[in-house]
Scaffold this active site. Structure first.
Site, short mmCIF file in Angstrom:
data_model
loop_
_atom_site.label_atom_id
_atom_site.label_comp_id
_atom_site.label_asym_id
_atom_site.label_seq_id
_atom_site.Cartn_x
_atom_site.Cartn_y
_atom_site.Cartn_z
N SER A 20 0.83 -1.21 0.00
CA SER A 20 0.00 0.00 0.00
C SER A 20 0.86 1.26 0.00
O SER A 20 0.33 2.36 -0.05
CB SER A 20 -0.94 0.00 1.21
OG SER A 20 -0.22 -0.22 2.40
N ASN A 107 -2.53 -2.85 12.94
CA ASN A 107 -3.99 -2.71 12.86
C ASN A 107 -4.49 -1.48 13.63
O ASN A 107 -5.31 -0.71 13.12
CB ASN A 107 -4.68 -3.98 13.34
CG ASN A 107 -4.33 -5.18 12.47
OD1 ASN A 107 -3.76 -5.00 11.38
ND2 ASN A 107 -4.67 -6.37 12.92
N THR A 152 -39.40 26.67 -11.90
CA THR A 152 -39.72 25.29 -11.53
C THR A 152 -39.85 24.57 -12.87
O THR A 152 -40.27 25.18 -13.87
CB THR A 152 -41.03 25.18 -10.72
OG1 THR A 152 -42.09 25.70 -11.52
CG2 THR A 152 -40.96 25.95 -9.41
N SER A 274 -12.00 26.93 -27.48
CA SER A 274 -12.08 25.71 -28.27
C SER A 274 -10.95 25.74 -29.28
O SER A 274 -10.58 26.80 -29.79
CB SER A 274 -13.43 25.67 -28.99
OG SER A 274 -13.32 24.88 -30.15
N ASN A 282 -15.84 28.35 -22.99
CA ASN A 282 -16.52 27.20 -22.39
C ASN A 282 -16.40 27.18 -20.87
O ASN A 282 -15.35 27.53 -20.34
CB ASN A 282 -15.93 25.91 -22.96
CG ASN A 282 -16.24 25.74 -24.43
OD1 ASN A 282 -17.28 26.20 -24.90
ND2 ASN A 282 -15.35 25.11 -25.16
N GLU A 287 -18.22 22.39 -15.59
CA GLU A 287 -18.55 21.04 -16.06
C GLU A 287 -17.76 19.98 -15.30
O GLU A 287 -18.28 18.89 -15.00
CB GLU A 287 -18.27 20.92 -17.56
CG GLU A 287 -19.19 21.79 -18.41
CD GLU A 287 -18.68 21.89 -19.83
OE1 GLU A 287 -19.07 21.07 -20.66
OE2 GLU A 287 -17.86 22.79 -20.11
N TYR A 314 -9.82 -7.04 11.81
CA TYR A 314 -9.16 -6.50 10.62
C TYR A 314 -9.11 -7.53 9.50
O TYR A 314 -8.86 -8.71 9.74
CB TYR A 314 -7.73 -6.06 10.98
CG TYR A 314 -6.95 -5.55 9.78
CD1 TYR A 314 -7.05 -4.23 9.37
CD2 TYR A 314 -6.15 -6.41 9.02
CE1 TYR A 314 -6.36 -3.76 8.26
CE2 TYR A 314 -5.45 -5.95 7.91
CZ TYR A 314 -5.56 -4.63 7.53
OH TYR A 314 -4.89 -4.17 6.43
N GLN A 319 -7.32 -2.34 3.59
CA GLN A 319 -6.25 -1.51 3.03
C GLN A 319 -6.77 -0.68 1.84
O GLN A 319 -6.23 0.38 1.54
CB GLN A 319 -5.09 -2.42 2.60
CG GLN A 319 -3.94 -1.72 1.96
CD GLN A 319 -2.73 -2.66 1.90
OE1 GLN A 319 -2.09 -2.93 2.90
NE2 GLN A 319 -2.43 -3.16 0.71
N LYS A 322 -8.15 3.49 1.63
CA LYS A 322 -7.51 4.79 1.47
C LYS A 322 -7.66 5.43 0.10
O LYS A 322 -7.98 6.63 0.02
CB LYS A 322 -6.04 4.71 1.88
CG LYS A 322 -5.90 4.66 3.39
CD LYS A 322 -4.59 4.07 3.85
CE LYS A 322 -4.80 3.18 5.04
NZ LYS A 322 -5.22 1.79 4.70
N1 ARG Z 1 -1.19 -1.61 5.08
C1 ARG Z 1 -2.20 -2.08 5.97
C2 ARG Z 1 -3.49 -1.28 5.76
O1 ARG Z 1 -3.42 -0.23 5.20
C3 ARG Z 1 -1.76 -1.93 7.39
C4 ARG Z 1 -2.34 -2.91 8.35
C5 ARG Z 1 -1.83 -4.29 8.05
N2 ARG Z 1 -2.09 -5.19 9.10
C6 ARG Z 1 -1.85 -6.49 8.92
N3 ARG Z 1 -2.07 -7.25 9.92
N4 ARG Z 1 -1.43 -6.96 7.78
O2 ARG Z 1 -4.56 -1.70 6.13
#
Ligand code: ARG
Length: 459
Positions: A20, A107, A152, A274, A282, A287, A314, A319, A322
């Protein structure tokens, strides 16, 4: 860092799907903040020796300086920002870095970092929306008396003032801000110290880390703490609702800027040309605000579907929380800034607005109301009489107030020439003095009240 039980390393694809770091490096500051608070607490509680805690704290500052100066590298082998930061710490201060992760798991660490990040995102969105409200308020004040058609079904309905129209968006934005404020208050508890899922046997002071990170206190259940992403979903919900409002305002600008309407000229700064049609100007930014709203709503849906059906606690699916939040935040920030710029710099063509208001028989309701008030005629009958007056004016190609008294009396002889006092668009808007109505006096009151509210926010 977790390779003790493995004989072989991961395959290249495993490494890629697992990592990640390419996106969660955006949380490096939150990660350092969290670690700083955690190690200070470990030192205070005697879980880590004070000199080790001090060495770790100093090392974290060096890592922060390195990230600040050189950026965070995409080191896929180190998976995520948490492991990368710890690896850099270890490069700097050696094996003592290994004590930082005592009584902590990625976690609870990621749950904490992400809350800190989302909390900042909420604060930024709130401030930006405040600036949009200020822009709307000052244009509304400037145009508290400017008459435009109210619609309306996108058909001319009754005259309103441009100030009143813009103030409608001030109301929407006020609700958006209050949703963000609510979400912030609910999310402001600290998961750190929940460890992997079950809590820990170390004698932590979770109140201390919570306070150091600006949270109101620690979260109450360790399983919930590491598996909860409601805070991100609530933020995205508020962002999506805000984006819908921005999109509606953007759509108005697109319509108003079109030649048949011609209600607004966008400044050069907010227009594009354009490549083939030299005359074009424009409204691309408007838009794109309209377009981005779809992606922001998509981010909300994305995270909701990710979380749906995940068992406690978890799971790695989380992951994927995000990217949608980061994307929504970026698009929302741009969209709010673009709408603020367009509102601030637009030239409102009040002449065109006024003639459009006059052209659509927009004061027909005022004639019907006059017949009720002055002639004691039931509203349904007054509606019918007025409909005949509209038909006569339409057939003659004139406005309602251009019908002569003779023509009006032919339709209904209870009409007399006092009626002309209510047939102009100015008379119409001035008469709508009910609370929340479009009369300029009411619009000015609404602007003053909204400004007082803004001052309270700032205090
Ligand atoms: N990169 C993971 C996330 O964003 C971090 C947590 C990972 N925890 C684990 N037990 N693998 O969620």
């Amino acid at each position: 860092m977790w390779g003790g039980r493995f004989a072989e390393g991961p395959s290249a694809v495993m490494r890629e799907i697992n990592a990640s770091i390419p996106f969660d490096k955006r949380m490096w500051q939150q990660d350092i903040r969290g670690s700083r608070a955690h190690v200070a607490m470990l030192g205070q509680q005697g879980i880590v020796a004070p000199e080790d805690a001090a060495a770790i704290a100093a090392g974290l500052e060096q890592v922060a300086a390195e990230f600040e100066a050189a950026g965070v590298p995409d080191d896929l082998a180190l998976e995520d920002i948490h492991m990368l930061t710890e690896a850099r710490l270890s490069d700097r201060i050696g094996p003592v870095a290994g004590r930082l992760h005592t009584a902590r798991s990625r976690n609870d660490q990621v749950a904490t970092d992400f809350r800190l990040w989302v909390r900042d995102a909420i604060d930024q969105a709130e401030a930006a929306l405040g600036a949009l409200q200020d822009a709307l308020l000052s244009r509304a004040e400037e145009h508290a008396d400017s008459v435009m058609p109210g619609f309306t079904h996108l058909q001319v309905a009754q005259p309103v003032t441009l100030g009143h129209h813009l103030m409608a968006y001030v109301e929407m934005v006020a609700r958006d801000r209050s949703r963000l404020t609510d979400a912030r208050a609910r999310m402001n508890l600290c998961p750190l110290g929940s460890a992997a899922l079950a809590g820990t046997g170390f004698d932590l002071d979770r109140g201390m880390t919570a306070a150091a990170l600006g949270f109101d206190g620690p979260t109450r259940n360790s399983l919930d703490s590491v598996s909860d992403r409601d805070f991100a979903i609530e933020y995205l919900t508020a962002a999506a609702q805000t984006a819908l409002h921005l999109s509606r305002l953007a759509e108005e600008f697109v319509i108003w800027a079109s030649q048949p309407f011609g209600f607004v000229s966008l400044s050069d700064q907010w227009s594009t040309g354009s490549s083939i049609m030299p005359q074009k100007r424009n409204p691309d930014a408007a838009e794109l605000v309209r377009g981005h709203s779809g992606r922001i709503v998509g981010s909300l849906v994305s995270l909701m579907i990710t979380m749906k059906g995940l068992p406690l606690a978890y799971s790695k699916d989380m992951q994927d929380d995000k990217p949608p939040v980061f994307e929504a935040h970026d698009l929302l920030g741009l969209s709010i800034a673009a709408m603020t710029g367009m509102v601030e710099s637009a030239t409102f063509r009040t002449d065109r607005m006024r003639s459009a208001a006059e052209a659509g028989f927009s004061t027909a309701t005022d004639l019907a109301d006059w017949l009720v008030r002055e002639g004691g005629i039931p509203f349904r009958e007054a509606h019918h009489i007025t409909g005949r007056a509209v038909a006569a004016a339409e057939a003659a190609g004139i406005r309602l107030d251009q019908l002569s008294i003779t023509q009006l009396k032919e339709i209904d002889d209870r009409i007399d020439d006092r009626v002309y006092g209510v047939l102009s668009v100015e008379a119409s808007v001035s008469s709508r003095t009910s609370f929340g109505g479009t009369a300029p006096v009411r619009v000015r009151e609404a602007i003053a009240a909204a400004r007082r509210g803004r001052e309270e926010d700032v205090r």
